[in-house]
Design an enzyme around this catalytic site. Structure first.
Site, PDB file in Angstrom:
ATOM      1  N   ARG A  14     -47.578  24.275 -52.779  1.00 18.53           N
ATOM      2  CA  ARG A  14     -47.790  22.847 -53.054  1.00 18.53           C
ATOM      3  C   ARG A  14     -48.743  22.652 -54.236  1.00 18.53           C
ATOM      4  O   ARG A  14     -48.687  21.657 -54.936  1.00 18.53           O
ATOM      5  CB  ARG A  14     -48.316  22.116 -51.805  1.00 18.53           C
ATOM      6  CG  ARG A  14     -48.604  20.643 -52.055  1.00 18.53           C
ATOM      7  CD  ARG A  14     -48.716  19.793 -50.804  1.00 18.53           C
ATOM      8  NE  ARG A  14     -49.412  20.431 -49.723  1.00 18.53           N
ATOM      9  CZ  ARG A  14     -50.722  20.677 -49.683  1.00 18.53           C
ATOM     10  NH1 ARG A  14     -51.499  20.316 -50.690  1.00 18.53           N
ATOM     11  NH2 ARG A  14     -51.261  21.289 -48.651  1.00 18.53           N
TER      12      ARG A  14
ATOM     13  N   TYR B  92     -37.593   0.628 -64.412  1.00 16.36           N
ATOM     14  CA  TYR B  92     -36.767   1.195 -63.337  1.00 16.36           C
ATOM     15  C   TYR B  92     -37.091   0.491 -62.010  1.00 16.36           C
ATOM     16  O   TYR B  92     -38.252   0.230 -61.703  1.00 16.36           O
ATOM     17  CB  TYR B  92     -37.076   2.694 -63.255  1.00 16.36           C
ATOM     18  CG  TYR B  92     -36.278   3.433 -62.231  1.00 16.36           C
ATOM     19  CD1 TYR B  92     -34.920   3.655 -62.404  1.00 16.36           C
ATOM     20  CD2 TYR B  92     -36.885   3.924 -61.084  1.00 16.36           C
ATOM     21  CE1 TYR B  92     -34.183   4.341 -61.457  1.00 16.36           C
ATOM     22  CE2 TYR B  92     -36.159   4.616 -60.129  1.00 16.36           C
ATOM     23  CZ  TYR B  92     -34.803   4.813 -60.321  1.00 16.36           C
ATOM     24  OH  TYR B  92     -34.086   5.499 -59.380  1.00 16.36           O
TER      25      TYR B  92
ATOM     26  N   LYS C 224     -32.550  13.429 -64.533  1.00 17.99           N
ATOM     27  CA  LYS C 224     -31.524  12.810 -65.372  1.00 17.99           C
ATOM     28  C   LYS C 224     -31.148  13.729 -66.537  1.00 17.99           C
ATOM     29  O   LYS C 224     -30.603  14.784 -66.311  1.00 17.99           O
ATOM     30  CB  LYS C 224     -32.023  11.448 -65.852  1.00 17.99           C
ATOM     31  CG  LYS C 224     -32.607  10.567 -64.732  1.00 17.99           C
ATOM     32  CD  LYS C 224     -31.551  10.034 -63.794  1.00 17.99           C
ATOM     33  CE  LYS C 224     -32.134   9.275 -62.603  1.00 17.99           C
ATOM     34  NZ  LYS C 224     -33.138   8.286 -62.911  1.00 17.99           N
TER      35      LYS C 224
ATOM     36  N   ASP D 224     -42.584   5.989 -69.736  1.00 17.35           N
ATOM     37  CA  ASP D 224     -41.521   6.695 -69.024  1.00 17.35           C
ATOM     38  C   ASP D 224     -40.441   6.996 -70.071  1.00 17.35           C
ATOM     39  O   ASP D 224     -39.751   6.102 -70.552  1.00 17.35           O
ATOM     40  CB  ASP D 224     -40.983   5.796 -67.898  1.00 17.35           C
ATOM     41  CG  ASP D 224     -39.824   6.431 -67.131  1.00 17.35           C
ATOM     42  OD1 ASP D 224     -39.149   7.321 -67.674  1.00 17.35           O
ATOM     43  OD2 ASP D 224     -39.580   5.987 -65.988  1.00 17.35           O
TER      44      ASP D 224
HETATM   45  C1  LIG Z   1     -34.191   7.696 -62.242  1.00 15.11           C
HETATM   46  C2  LIG Z   1     -35.375   7.155 -62.933  1.00 15.11           C
HETATM   47  C3  LIG Z   1     -36.656   7.239 -62.355  1.00 15.11           C
HETATM   48  C4  LIG Z   1     -36.871   7.855 -60.986  1.00 15.11           C
HETATM   49  O1  LIG Z   1     -36.561   9.202 -60.993  1.00 15.11           O
HETATM   50  P1  LIG Z   1     -36.108  10.004 -59.654  1.00 15.11           P
HETATM   51  O2  LIG Z   1     -36.017  11.402 -60.137  1.00 15.11           O
HETATM   52  O3  LIG Z   1     -34.816   9.413 -59.207  1.00 15.11           O
HETATM   53  O4  LIG Z   1     -37.191   9.782 -58.647  1.00 15.11           O
HETATM   54  C5  LIG Z   1     -37.729   6.726 -63.058  1.00 15.11           C
HETATM   55  N1  LIG Z   1     -37.561   6.149 -64.276  1.00 15.11           N
HETATM   56  C6  LIG Z   1     -36.355   6.049 -64.852  1.00 15.11           C
HETATM   57  C7  LIG Z   1     -36.238   5.411 -66.187  1.00 15.11           C
HETATM   58  C8  LIG Z   1     -35.219   6.529 -64.210  1.00 15.11           C
HETATM   59  O5  LIG Z   1     -34.018   6.421 -64.783  1.00 15.11           O
END
Ligand SMILES: *Cc1c(COP(=O)(O)O)cnc(C)c1O
Length: 389
Positions: A50, A103, A200, A175
């Site tokens: 962890r 998001y 992603k 982000d």
């Molecule tokens: C999908 C996404 C998230 C969250 O990510 P997860 O891996 O699904 O928790 C945060 N910000 C953006 C822009 C996203 O597309």
């Protein structure tokens, strides 16, 4: 059966080309003194998964290099990265400003959960630095944005917001999931913290859920890391190993997907029944100058478009072409299609959706790496079906 516990097992004079998966939850130390030295940071080593493991370190190091960052960490999801930043850096009484197109779960965390902990949130349009300035309060500590918004693909005024954040002495958090470090390195554009949903585009195969976060300031980095370790937001070795493999082809995938996106956007714009196409590199995009400035040759793989007609046309479009995966994600090797009105933006009223340009005929495409002709053929059939209703 008992373990052999040979640290060099299996003995080999040669070494593997591929980094191994290290699933061990715990690590043996030589002595209390050795363990002490390790905890004190005098020697480098792992103790408990962890808190860190080789697969997380390997992956974080790769993304650090892409982002021009140092000491970034991998988390168990993109939302774990968002949570580690907000909960690790803010305290009761603080105020945070978020882009109003963030998001969905990030918005939920900021609007529903942070207030319970005494942290106030204001949302503002991140394409308009004046709107963000107007939301500043004496207790504002942080501005959180995405550079390209979902699903309308508007571009934040990154230069303006970086200057504003610096003047006001607040942290700027970016982000970078949609844009990726192939297009832009936010830390080099005045951001204090960069984060990702590695799930992603970076991992790219929809088989690992992961996040990443890096901060410029070592003290902040430590706060974020401690929060992530304490709350158990850290990542599994297997997911990290999969993502490392995916990342090796990221640049190639991104270039191909982006070329496909440009071709598909041009094709869709010519189809009868398509009311508009949103792609940041197109001259009819509302922010195309800013897109060229910020993203240069990398406008990305996301394309949105709107067809005439309501839900019936949308259903006809999706049903006409089952080869296009209708799935609310992005960044996969294959093309995925999403319908914000029934998924990511379903919680909004129809009026609130219309206000940001999301009708029942609005779709977002995450373009993949298929042959471009195949995509054009499939979407041609889909939009033709929508036009027939
Ligand atoms: C999908 C996404 C998230 C969250 O990510 P997860 O891996 O699904 O928790 C945060 N910000 C953006 C822009 C996203 O597309």
């Amino acid at each position: 059966m008992t373990r052999t516990n040979r640290p060099d097992w299996p003995a080999s004079i040669s070494s593997p080309l591929v980094n191994p998966i290290q699933p061990s939850v715990v690590y043996r130390a030589g002595s209390p003194d050795d363990l002490d030295a390790q905890y004190a940071g005098e020697t480098q080593g792992y103790t408990y998964a962890r808190e860190g493991h080789p697969n997380a370190s390997a992956l974080a190091g790769m993304i650090d290099r892409m982002e021009g960052a140092e000491g970034g960490i991998v988390t168990g999801s993109g939302m774990a990265a968002v949570s580690a930043v907000l909960l690790g850096c803010l305290q009761a009484g603080d105020h945070v400003i978020g882009g109003d197109q963030l998001y969905g779960r990030t918005l939920r965390l900021m609007q529903q959960d942070l207030p319970r902990l005494g942290i106030a949130t204001t949302l503002a349009d991140s394409t308009d630095v004046g709107a963000v300035r107007a939301a500043l309060r004496p207790e504002t500590r942080m501005i959180v944005i995405e550079i390209v918004s979902n699903p309308t693909l508007r571009l934040a005024d990154l230069a303006g917001l970086a200057a504003l954040a610096q003047d006001a002495g607040v942290l700027l958090v970016v982000d970078n999931t949609f844009t990726t470090p192939r297009a832009i390195q936010p830390l080099a554009h005045g951001a204090d913290i960069v984060l990702h949903s590695v799930t992603k585009l970076l991992a790219g195969h929809s088989d690992a859920t992961l996040g990443y976060v890096a901060a410029r300031d070592p003290e902040l980095r430590q706060k974020i890391t401690d929060l992530a370790v304490t709350m158990g937001l850290t990542a599994s070795p297997f997911d990290c190993w999969l993502a490392e493999r995916g990342l090796l082809s990221f640049e190639l995938r991104h270039d191909r997907a982006q070329a496909n996106a440009a071709a598909l956007a041009a094709f869709l714009a010519d189809q009868p029944g398509v009311k508009r196409v949103l792609y940041p590199a197109r001259p009819d995009h509302p922010d195309h100058n800013r897109a060229a400035q910020l993203l240069g040759e990398h406008p990305g793989n996301m394309v949105s478009f709107e067809v005439a007609g309501g839900r019936d046309a949308a259903n006809a479009l999706v049903r006409a072409c089952p080869e296009i995966a209708f799935a609310p994600t992005l960044g996969d090797v294959s093309t995925t299609l999403s319908h914000p009105a029934s998924s990511s933006h379903r919680a909004l009223s129809p009026e609130a959706r219309e206000a940001i340009g999301i009708s029942e005929g609005f779709f977002r495409i995450s373009v993949g790496i298929e042959p471009a002709e195949q995509l054009v053929d499939r979407f041609g059939r889909a939009v033709a079906a929508a036009a027939q209703g």
